[in-house]
Write an enzyme that holds these catalytic residues in place. Structure first.
Site, PDB file in Angstrom:
ATOM      1  N   ARG A   1      55.763  32.059 -11.575  1.00 43.15           N
ATOM      2  CA  ARG A   1      56.371  31.993 -12.914  1.00 43.15           C
ATOM      3  C   ARG A   1      55.439  32.467 -14.026  1.00 43.15           C
ATOM      4  O   ARG A   1      55.813  33.305 -14.851  1.00 43.15           O
ATOM      5  CB  ARG A   1      56.765  30.542 -13.228  1.00 43.15           C
ATOM      6  N   THR A   2      54.242  31.896 -14.054  1.00 48.72           N
ATOM      7  CA  THR A   2      53.337  32.176 -15.169  1.00 48.72           C
ATOM      8  C   THR A   2      52.930  33.643 -15.164  1.00 48.72           C
ATOM      9  O   THR A   2      52.932  34.319 -16.193  1.00 48.72           O
ATOM     10  CB  THR A   2      52.089  31.265 -15.073  1.00 48.72           C
TER      11      THR A   2
ATOM     12  N   LYS B   1      33.246  40.639  -3.990  1.00 51.08           N
ATOM     13  CA  LYS B   1      31.900  41.083  -3.578  1.00 51.08           C
ATOM     14  C   LYS B   1      30.818  40.241  -4.236  1.00 51.08           C
ATOM     15  O   LYS B   1      29.645  40.577  -4.182  1.00 51.08           O
ATOM     16  CB  LYS B   1      31.722  42.563  -3.954  1.00 51.08           C
TER      17      LYS B   1
ATOM     18  N   ARG C   1      44.250  32.704 -14.874  1.00 49.49           N
ATOM     19  CA  ARG C   1      44.445  31.459 -14.101  1.00 49.49           C
ATOM     20  C   ARG C   1      43.275  31.340 -13.135  1.00 49.49           C
ATOM     21  O   ARG C   1      42.906  32.305 -12.465  1.00 49.49           O
ATOM     22  CB  ARG C   1      45.753  31.480 -13.318  1.00 49.49           C
TER      23      ARG C   1
ATOM     24  N   HIS D   1      47.294  23.571 -19.006  1.00 46.61           N
ATOM     25  CA  HIS D   1      48.228  24.690 -18.830  1.00 46.61           C
ATOM     26  C   HIS D   1      49.017  24.766 -20.144  1.00 46.61           C
ATOM     27  O   HIS D   1      50.192  24.387 -20.212  1.00 46.61           O
ATOM     28  CB  HIS D   1      49.134  24.385 -17.634  1.00 46.61           C
TER      29      HIS D   1
HETATM   30  N1   CP Z   1      54.695  26.311 -13.549  1.00 48.48           N
HETATM   31  C1   CP Z   1      53.822  27.180 -13.024  1.00 48.48           C
HETATM   32  O1   CP Z   1      52.673  27.312 -13.486  1.00 48.48           O
HETATM   33  O2   CP Z   1      54.325  27.920 -11.987  1.00 48.48           O
HETATM   34  P1   CP Z   1      53.542  29.070 -11.206  1.00 48.48           P
HETATM   35  O3   CP Z   1      52.412  28.411 -10.452  1.00 48.48           O
HETATM   36  O4   CP Z   1      54.559  29.721 -10.311  1.00 48.48           O
HETATM   37  O5   CP Z   1      52.987  30.016 -12.234  1.00 48.48           O
END
Ligand code: CP
Length: 306
Positions: free
Chosen positions: A56-57, A84, A106, A133
């Site tokens: 999603r993100t 590496k 992320r 998040h």
């Molecule tokens: N909600 C969320 O962060 O989903 P993903 O891990 O799919 O990005």
């Protein structure tokens, strides 16, 4: 001018969050057009680096950047020089030399983004370990406002694996800015010590809250962070914390169910519940694009004071 970063909900003032939500409402309309594109970030370059899995993100940030006409480059650790042994700081230095405008990152390590705040680009946190998040919290807030019509005087239950949840940490902060009454529902082993001192209600029984709250927010059991070892059995977790049809019948009229995804059907909620009318899971995903468009334009097009 130094770039601004979005690493934690603490990086935004309440009035800025209100502006972001208003902007997101306008950006949502763009995704309904035949030509889903505006020139807001033409000439800007957004790098998307996902060192942990994401659907999603990652997809929504990339779609958001593209709908704003930014150029994007997307990569994971596999296939880059991180494999590496290159450090994340040297990677950032390399990207700076290529004149990127934002790094959406992320990472599994809490706070890694704070090492990258001295470069010439904005750092946007797409989830760091168990820390935060922030864009998930913003899209959740947008979804709540859209469905309930207000952000004030909300009663919200946050259920499940709170200990490992960066989503819960950001969501609690943002809901508290709007003075929500928050009840945490979890086994004692999944309630982290950081909650001490916050004005939060706590219960170990989902049954106790379903008829009282406007939003039941279910968290994913984070099997990748060994969450299964924090309670005796799958059967016990499902019995006390899984949202089932029986809970749905007790939900207050006008209340909704949310989950950040990905869902573990049968664990946090039953399939019937996930696909029911009170589930906002798809709306959350849809709103993720609009909210991330608002975030990128706020931080990159000068709206955020760059
Ligand atoms: N909600 C969320 O962060 O989903 P993903 O891990 O799919 O990005």
């Amino acid at each position: 001018m130094k770039p601004r970063h979005l690493i934690s909900i603490d990086d935004l003032k309440k009035n800025e969050i209100e502006v972001l939500l208003e902007n997101a409402a306008s950006y949502k309309e763009i995704s309904t057009r035949e030509v889903k594109k505006v020139p807001a970030l033409r000439g800007k370059t957004v790098a998307l680096c996902f060192i942990e899995p994401s659907t999603r993100t990652r997809a929504s940030f990339e779609i958001a950047a593209k709908r704003l006409s930014a150029d994007t480059l997307s990569f994971q650790s596999k296939g880059t020089s991180l494999e590496k042994g290159e450090s994340i700081k040297d990677m950032a230095k390399t990207l700076q030399a290529m004149k990127i405008d934002a790094l959406v990152l992320r990472h599994s390590s809490c706070g890694v983004h704070y090492q990258l705040t001295d470069y010439d680009f904005s750092v946007i946190n797409a989830g760091d370990g168990m820390h935060e998040h922030p864009t998930q919290a913003l899209l959740d807030l947008f979804t709540i406002k859209d469905k309930i019509g207000r952000l004030e005087n909300l009663k919200v239950a946050i259920v499940g694996d709170i200990l490992h949840s960066r989503v819960a940490r950001s969501l609690i902060k943002v809901l508290k800015l709007f003075e929500a009454e928050i009840t945490l529902v979890a086994p004692p082993t999944l309630l982290p010590p950081f909650l001490t001192g916050l004005d939060l209600k706590i219960t170990n029984f989902l049954e106790e809250v379903v008829s009282e709250v406007d939003i039941v927010y279910l968290l994913r059991i984070q099997k990748e962070r060994a969450a299964l070892s924090y309670f005796p059995s799958e059967r016990e977790y499902i019995r006390f914390y899984s949202f089932q049809l029986s809970h749905l019948k007790k939900l207050k009229k006008g209340s909704f169910l949310m989950h950040p995804g990905p869902i573990n059907r049968g664990w946090e909620l039953s399939s019937e519940v996930a696909d029911s009318d009170v589930s906002l899971i798809e709306e959350q995903v849809e709103n993720g694009v609009a909210v991330r468009m608002a975030v990128l334009s706020y931080f990159l097009a000068g709206e955020g004071g760059n």
